[in-house]
Design a protein around this motif. Sequence first.
Motif, PDB file in Angstrom:
ATOM      1  N   LYS A  96       0.864  -1.183   0.000  1.00 15.92           N
ATOM      2  CA  LYS A  96       0.000   0.000   0.000  1.00 15.92           C
ATOM      3  C   LYS A  96       0.895   1.225   0.000  1.00 15.92           C
ATOM      4  N   SER A  97       0.371   2.323  -0.516  1.00 16.56           N
ATOM      5  CA  SER A  97       1.160   3.552  -0.610  1.00 16.56           C
ATOM      6  C   SER A  97       0.286   4.758  -0.323  1.00 16.56           C
ATOM      7  N   GLN A  98       0.792   5.636   0.555  1.00 12.96           N
ATOM      8  CA  GLN A  98       0.094   6.882   0.864  1.00 12.96           C
ATOM      9  C   GLN A  98       1.101   8.020   0.852  1.00 12.96           C
ATOM     10  N   LYS A  99       0.759   9.089   0.147  1.00  8.65           N
ATOM     11  CA  LYS A  99       1.561  10.330   0.151  1.00  8.65           C
ATOM     12  C   LYS A  99       3.040  10.048  -0.101  1.00  8.65           C
ATOM     13  N   SER A 100       3.330   9.176  -1.085  1.00 16.05           N
ATOM     14  CA  SER A 100       4.720   8.807  -1.389  1.00 16.05           C
ATOM     15  C   SER A 100       4.997   8.950  -2.880  1.00 16.05           C
ATOM     16  N   LYS A 101       6.273   9.224  -3.182  1.00 13.48           N
ATOM     17  CA  LYS A 101       6.664   9.344  -4.601  1.00 13.48           C
ATOM     18  C   LYS A 101       6.456   8.016  -5.331  1.00 13.48           C
ATOM     19  N   LEU A 102       6.704   6.914  -4.633  1.00 12.12           N
ATOM     20  CA  LEU A 102       6.472   5.588  -5.227  1.00 12.12           C
ATOM     21  C   LEU A 102       5.011   5.215  -4.954  1.00 12.12           C
ATOM     22  N   PHE A 103       4.148   5.571  -5.881  1.00 13.36           N
ATOM     23  CA  PHE A 103       2.705   5.394  -5.631  1.00 13.36           C
ATOM     24  C   PHE A 103       2.119   4.175  -6.337  1.00 13.36           C
ATOM     25  N   SER A 104       2.872   3.575  -7.272  1.00 17.06           N
ATOM     26  CA  SER A 104       2.351   2.391  -7.970  1.00 17.06           C
ATOM     27  C   SER A 104       2.574   1.155  -7.092  1.00 17.06           C
ATOM     28  N   VAL A 105       1.487   0.715  -6.447  1.00 11.38           N
ATOM     29  CA  VAL A 105       1.591  -0.396  -5.496  1.00 11.38           C
ATOM     30  C   VAL A 105       2.069  -1.673  -6.185  1.00 11.38           C
ATOM     31  N   SER A 106       1.548  -1.948  -7.375  1.00  7.51           N
ATOM     32  CA  SER A 106       1.932  -3.196  -8.065  1.00  7.51           C
ATOM     33  C   SER A 106       3.419  -3.200  -8.402  1.00  7.51           C
ATOM     34  N   ASP A 107       3.977  -2.038  -8.804  1.00  2.71           N
ATOM     35  CA  ASP A 107       5.423  -1.953  -9.076  1.00  2.71           C
ATOM     36  C   ASP A 107       6.231  -2.165  -7.796  1.00  2.71           C
ATOM     37  N   CYS A 108       5.789  -1.546  -6.691  1.00  5.32           N
ATOM     38  CA  CYS A 108       6.509  -1.694  -5.406  1.00  5.32           C
ATOM     39  C   CYS A 108       6.515  -3.152  -4.959  1.00  5.32           C
ATOM     40  N   PHE A 130      12.713 -20.480  -7.119  1.00  6.81           N
ATOM     41  CA  PHE A 130      12.310 -21.031  -5.825  1.00  6.81           C
ATOM     42  C   PHE A 130      10.977 -21.748  -5.992  1.00  6.81           C
ATOM     43  N   GLU A 131      10.848 -22.902  -5.374  1.00  3.95           N
ATOM     44  CA  GLU A 131       9.619 -23.700  -5.496  1.00  3.95           C
ATOM     45  C   GLU A 131       8.424 -23.027  -4.812  1.00  3.95           C
ATOM     46  N   GLU A 132       8.678 -22.375  -3.684  1.00  6.04           N
ATOM     47  CA  GLU A 132       7.612 -21.744  -2.876  1.00  6.04           C
ATOM     48  C   GLU A 132       6.511 -22.739  -2.496  1.00  6.04           C
ATOM     49  N   ASN A 133       6.907 -23.929  -2.068  1.00  8.75           N
ATOM     50  CA  ASN A 133       5.920 -24.943  -1.674  1.00  8.75           C
ATOM     51  C   ASN A 133       6.003 -25.256  -0.172  1.00  8.75           C
ATOM     52  N   GLY A 134       6.649 -24.341   0.582  1.00 12.40           N
ATOM     53  CA  GLY A 134       6.833 -24.549   2.025  1.00 12.40           C
ATOM     54  C   GLY A 134       5.931 -23.644   2.846  1.00 12.40           C
ATOM     55  N   PRO A 135       6.352 -23.327   4.068  1.00 14.14           N
ATOM     56  CA  PRO A 135       5.521 -22.503   4.955  1.00 14.14           C
ATOM     57  C   PRO A 135       5.287 -21.102   4.391  1.00 14.14           C
ATOM     58  N   LEU A 136       4.176 -20.510   4.825  1.00 11.61           N
ATOM     59  CA  LEU A 136       3.724 -19.226   4.271  1.00 11.61           C
ATOM     60  C   LEU A 136       4.260 -18.051   5.094  1.00 11.61           C
ATOM     61  N   PHE A 137       4.834 -17.064   4.408  1.00 17.78           N
ATOM     62  CA  PHE A 137       5.280 -15.809   5.019  1.00 17.78           C
ATOM     63  C   PHE A 137       4.666 -14.663   4.209  1.00 17.78           C
ATOM     64  N   LYS A 138       3.606 -14.052   4.742  1.00 16.73           N
ATOM     65  CA  LYS A 138       2.945 -12.962   4.011  1.00 16.73           C
ATOM     66  C   LYS A 138       3.681 -11.657   4.299  1.00 16.73           C
ATOM     67  N   ILE A 139       4.281 -11.118   3.248  1.00 12.87           N
ATOM     68  CA  ILE A 139       5.106  -9.905   3.388  1.00 12.87           C
ATOM     69  C   ILE A 139       4.322  -8.709   2.873  1.00 12.87           C
ATOM     70  N   GLU A 140       4.447  -7.574   3.579  1.00  7.56           N
ATOM     71  CA  GLU A 140       3.785  -6.354   3.125  1.00  7.56           C
ATOM     72  C   GLU A 140       4.805  -5.228   3.045  1.00  7.56           C
ATOM     73  N   VAL A 141       4.717  -4.455   1.947  1.00 11.16           N
ATOM     74  CA  VAL A 141       5.489  -3.214   1.852  1.00 11.16           C
ATOM     75  C   VAL A 141       4.494  -2.068   1.985  1.00 11.16           C
ATOM     76  N   SER A 142       4.699  -1.250   3.003  1.00 12.69           N
ATOM     77  CA  SER A 142       3.800  -0.124   3.253  1.00 12.69           C
ATOM     78  C   SER A 142       4.604   1.164   3.118  1.00 12.69           C
ATOM     79  N   LEU A 143       4.207   2.010   2.162  1.00 12.91           N
ATOM     80  CA  LEU A 143       4.888   3.289   1.962  1.00 12.91           C
ATOM     81  C   LEU A 143       4.004   4.416   2.486  1.00 12.91           C
ATOM     82  N   VAL A 144       4.501   5.139   3.469  1.00 10.71           N
ATOM     83  CA  VAL A 144       3.777   6.305   3.998  1.00 10.71           C
ATOM     84  C   VAL A 144       4.760   7.463   4.073  1.00 10.71           C
ATOM     85  N   LYS A 145       4.461   8.526   3.309  1.00 12.79           N
ATOM     86  CA  LYS A 145       5.338   9.712   3.253  1.00 12.79           C
ATOM     87  C   LYS A 145       6.784   9.317   2.949  1.00 12.79           C
TER      88      LYS A 145
END
Length: 378
Positions: A96-108, A130-145
Motif C-alpha cells: 500500500k502507498s500513501q503520500k509517497s513518490k512511489l505510488f504504484s503499489v503493483s510496481d513496489c 524457488f519452489e515456494e511450496n513450504g511454509p507461508l510468510f505474508k510480506i507487506e510493503v507499506s509506503l507512507v510519506k
Amino acid sequence: MKYELIATSAMGLEALVAKEVRELGYECEVENSRITFKGDELAIARSNMWLRTADRVKIKAGEFKAYTFDELFEKTKAIPWEQFLPENAEFPVSGKSQKSKLFSVSDCQAIVKKAIVERLRTHYKKTSWFEENGPLFKIEVSLVKDVATLTIDTSGSGLHKRGYRVNQGEAPLKETLAASLVMLTNWTADRPFADPFCGSGTIAIEAALIGQNIAPGFNREFVSEGWDWISDSVWDQVRTEAEDLAKYDQPLEIIGSDIDHRMVKIAEENAFEAGLGDLVTFKQMRVQDFTTKRDYGVIVSNPPYGERLGEKSAVEQMYKEMGKALIPLDTWSVYIMTSNENFEKLYGKPATKKRKLFNGFIRTDYYQYWGKRPPREI
C-alpha cells in the motif's frame, strides 16, 4: 532473537491494544493504528494468543526512506531475509502507498519480491526458481510519506477470527471490536451482563471469554506455527499458560437477547462452538421488554443504526422505547454504540461520557451511561 513487533489496531482502539501489550509484560510505543514492541519467539506466540483487541501481529523486517525504485530494491535486498525465510518459503508480497513518490503499489510489490528473491538466491546458492511450496510468510510493503516499512504477518487470519463463529447475521460485529466494547466498561465477572441486541452473540461471548480469562486465540491456529524457527515447545508453553490462567470455575451471569429468533439460535450455536454454551443464556425478546431484579449490572450493545433507507424512523422509535425500559434501572451501567447522532435525545438522557469509535468504516459514538456505584463492602 529479539524482533521488532507491530500489533495493528483499528482506529480509536490503539490505547486498548497498548494496555494489553503492557499487561503481557512488553514496553510499547503507540502510533496511528499500530503498537510497536520488542520481543522474542515467545512474545510472537503470546501476543497472538492473548491480544483481544489487536487486528494482527507482524514482524518489522525493515524500515527506510525510499524515493526511487532503485532505492527500494537495494534497501530491501540489504535486509537479512534468510533469518526468516527458508529455501522453500511461500512469500507473497502485498502493498500500500500513501503520500509517497512511489505510488504504484503493483510496481513496489514486484520490486520487493525481486529484491527478496535476489537476496535468498545468493544466500541459498540457487540458480533456478524457488519452489515456494513450504511454509507461508505474508510480506507487506507499506509506503507512507516516502518511508517504506516491510513486515511479515505472524497471525495468518486476522485475530478477530477466534474460531467459534459458525454462523453470523448480515452485519456482524468483529470479535476484536466486541471485546473492546466490553473492556471499555466497568464490568467485572461478578456482576450481571446483558446485550439486548445480541445478533450472533459476539458481545456476550467475548464478555464470557474475558470473564473467565480465556485466551482469545485458544481455539485457533496461527500461520507462524508452521515456521521452523519458532519451535513447537514455544507454542506448547503458550497453550499451557493459557490453560493454567483460565478461570473455568468463575460463575457468570450473561444474557443475550434479540427480537429475531433465528439470530438467537445462531448465537447459541456460536456460544457452544466457543465452549461457553452453559455460561451464556440467549433468548428471544424485544429491548422494550427488558426487566431485571438484579442490581449493578452492565448492558453493552450494538443496536441497529437505521442507516438504510426506510429504517431510520423505526430505529429512532425503538431508541425512545429503549430509554423508557433502561433509564429506570439506575444501578445499571448502559453502553450503546451507534452512528445515530441524535441518540441521546431519542434515548431521553445525556450520556455520562461518549467515545468515538469505528465499526468497520462507519463512524460511531459509544454512549456511556454510568449507573450508581455498588456500596463498598466493609
